[in-house]
Every structure is written in structure tokens, then in C-alpha cells.
Write a protein that holds these residues in place. Structure first.
Motif, PDB file in Angstrom:
ATOM      1  N   LYS A  67      -5.624   0.013   8.963  1.00 19.03           N
ATOM      2  CA  LYS A  67      -6.296   1.320   8.915  1.00 19.03           C
ATOM      3  C   LYS A  67      -5.296   2.396   8.488  1.00 19.03           C
ATOM      4  N   TYR A  68      -5.439   3.621   9.018  1.00 21.18           N
ATOM      5  CA  TYR A  68      -4.613   4.727   8.558  1.00 21.18           C
ATOM      6  C   TYR A  68      -4.047   5.539   9.722  1.00 21.18           C
ATOM      7  N   SER A  69      -2.797   5.930   9.570  1.00 20.95           N
ATOM      8  CA  SER A  69      -2.165   6.811  10.544  1.00 20.95           C
ATOM      9  C   SER A  69      -2.574   8.258  10.258  1.00 20.95           C
ATOM     10  N   CYS A  70      -2.130   9.173  11.112  1.00 17.98           N
ATOM     11  CA  CYS A  70      -2.536  10.574  10.951  1.00 17.98           C
ATOM     12  C   CYS A  70      -1.393  11.510  11.314  1.00 17.98           C
TER      13      CYS A  70
ATOM     14  N   ASP B 244       0.640   6.386   4.100  1.00 24.02           N
ATOM     15  CA  ASP B 244      -0.549   7.164   4.459  1.00 24.02           C
ATOM     16  C   ASP B 244      -0.371   8.672   4.281  1.00 24.02           C
ATOM     17  N   TRP B 245       0.789   9.199   4.652  1.00 21.25           N
ATOM     18  CA  TRP B 245       1.030  10.637   4.529  1.00 21.25           C
ATOM     19  C   TRP B 245       2.531  10.910   4.496  1.00 21.25           C
TER      20      TRP B 245
ATOM     21  N   ILE C  51       3.095   5.134   7.634  1.00 23.26           N
ATOM     22  CA  ILE C  51       1.978   4.250   7.315  1.00 23.26           C
ATOM     23  C   ILE C  51       1.642   3.379   8.520  1.00 23.26           C
ATOM     24  N   ASN C  52       0.346   3.104   8.716  1.00 24.51           N
ATOM     25  CA  ASN C  52      -0.131   2.145   9.713  1.00 24.51           C
ATOM     26  C   ASN C  52      -0.004   0.724   9.191  1.00 24.51           C
TER      27      ASN C  52
ATOM     28  N   PRO D 226      -6.197   7.969   3.926  1.00 23.50           N
ATOM     29  CA  PRO D 226      -4.864   8.575   4.001  1.00 23.50           C
ATOM     30  C   PRO D 226      -4.922  10.095   4.034  1.00 23.50           C
TER      31      PRO D 226
ATOM     32  N   TYR E 167       0.837  -1.197   0.000  1.00 26.46           N
ATOM     33  CA  TYR E 167       0.000   0.000   0.000  1.00 26.46           C
ATOM     34  C   TYR E 167       0.873   1.250   0.000  1.00 26.46           C
TER      35      TYR E 167
END
Length: 233
Positions: A200-203, A79-80, A196-197, A229, A76
Motif C-alpha cells: 500500500k502507501y505511506s503518508c 511514496d512521498w 515508501i511502504n 502516493p 516502485y
């Protein structure tokens, strides 16, 4: 230098407060209206990958809300991402806190080690070092981070190595101008960070461009349950 474990106490209190709030009858409406999911336990705080002072999104061009994500983990896209700036010679370290939000110790190991640019030439952009954070209490992998544009990497930093929060991964540097690295002066030297997690998604923590950061400034979390993301915490 104080250990990053000291910061985890603040993170734990914050995460507990969010969990208590999420247990109220307003949970569904709050999550729906904001588009952001509540923090999961345990989480791991993300900090600047540069020891001492650094600058978040120095020129207002690399906000995590829109900055390009170059790398992938577990199949994947990360995420950011964000660029964190400091002149050449600053020490680069792991961005992960040393404890989870519930107080468990965190192990960080090197999972990726290669030239950051597609040319394979270190002169074009330095090293990309991939790190993985695990919760020692459960053995669960919580998240990963790619730390890009690392110069002067020590020989001891290899795939499989375990690193602490202040282990030197290298330093910030200047590389030759290319499609991979478009920097003209020392003030443009930076670390490109991607997070990245595992699930799910990190922040990230939303901050104005040019915000000064320190060792103890949290810039995000892994282990969260965000719905997509590039979302703020």
C-alpha cells in the motif's frame, strides 16, 4: 537525549484511536469522502532525519504533495518526499521510530549505500543512505526511507549495518552547485528524504512551509493503507 521509543506511546494511542473510529458504521463513507484510508496496525512513525532542530520545506518549494521523487524501492517509485533543512554540520540520523504503534521494537538496517547523484561524485550531492524498518514481533518489513545529501558518513555505516534512532549517519553539508544540487548558501543545506511502504502507501503529516521541527516531531507514517502516493495522513 531521550530515546525515540518514548514517542511511540503517543503514536500508539493515535493509531488505536484511528482504528476504533474506522470500525464504526461511518468507515466507508469517511474513507470515500477523504480519499485517505485508515491506519493499519502496526505502523511506524517517521521523524526528521536530522538530530535536534530542523525546518520543514524551508522555502515552500518541496511540499510532499508535489516534490519530486527520485528513487525507487521494490520496483516502485517512493511514496512521498520532502526536503528538511539545517545548516551544514547537523547530525543526520534514521527517520524511523524505535517502536511500532502496538509497542513492538523496530529494527532499522542499511540497505542502500551509494553517491546520491547520478554522476557518482560525492562532491555533487553527498551520500544516499537507504534504510529499512522491520517489526521485530513479526519479522515484517514495514517500509523504507532514502536519506540523501549526507556528508561525512562514518566508515561503520555500510550495507547490512543495523542502526538505532540516534546512530550518526553523517551530517548535513554543502555541495557544489549542479543539476543534482542547486543550493547557494548555508540556509539551503538540507536532507532530501523519501519514504515508501512495503505494501500500500505511506503518508506524510501536512505542515506549512517553514515549520520548525524537533527530534520528537512526527512527520509521517509507514505501514498505513493510503490509497495512493503523496497523500497526507
Amino acid at each position: 537525549m531521550k530515546l525515540r521509543s518514548a514517542r511511540s506511546a503517543v503514536t500508539a494511542v493515535a493509531a488505536t484511536a484511528v482504528l476504533l473510529l474506522a470500525s464504526t458504521t461511518n468507515e466507508t463513507s469517511a474513507s470515500t469522502s477523504s480519499g485517505i484510508q485508515p491506519l493499519a496496525a502496526p505502523t511506524v512513525a517517521v521523524y526528521p532525519p536530522i538530530q535536534n532542530a530542523s525546518i520543514w520545506d524551508r522555502f515552500g518549494q518541496t511540499s510532499p504533495a508535489s516534490h519530486h521523487r527520485v528513487f525507487s524501492n521494490w520496483g516502485y517509485v517512493n511514496d512521498w518526499s520532502v526536503d528538511i533543512y539545517q545548516n551544514p554540520g547537523a547530525t543526520v540520523v534514521s527517520p524511523f521510530g524505535s517502536k511500532t504503534s502496538n509497542g513492538s521494537t523496530v529494527t532499522v538496517r542499511v540497505v542502500t549505500m551509494r553517491p546520491g547523484c547520478a554522476t557518482g561524485n560525492l562532491a555533487d550531492g553527498g551520500w544516499r543512505i537507504g534504510l529499512e524498518a522491520s517489526d521485530n514481533a513479526t519479522g515484517t518489513v514495514v517500509g523504507r526511507a532514502d536519506v540523501m545529501h549526507v556528508d561525512q558518513k562514518p566508515d561503520s555505516i555500510t550495507v547490512g549495518a543495523t542502526v538505532g534512532p540516534w546512530t550518526r549517519l553523517g551530517q548535513t553539508g554543502r555541495f557544489r552547485y549542479s543539476s543534482c544540487y542547486q543550493v547557494n548558501g548555508n540556509t539551503g543545506a538540507h536532507i532530501h528524504l523519501e519514504v515508501i511502504n512495503r505494501t500500500k502507501y505511506s503518508c506524510y503529516i501536512n505542515r506549512p512551509a517553514g515549520t520548525g521541527l524537533g527530534d520528537e516531531t512526527s512527520i509521517g507514517h509507514v505501514g498505513t493503507l493510503n490509497s495512493g502516493p503523496q497523500q497526507p495522513c
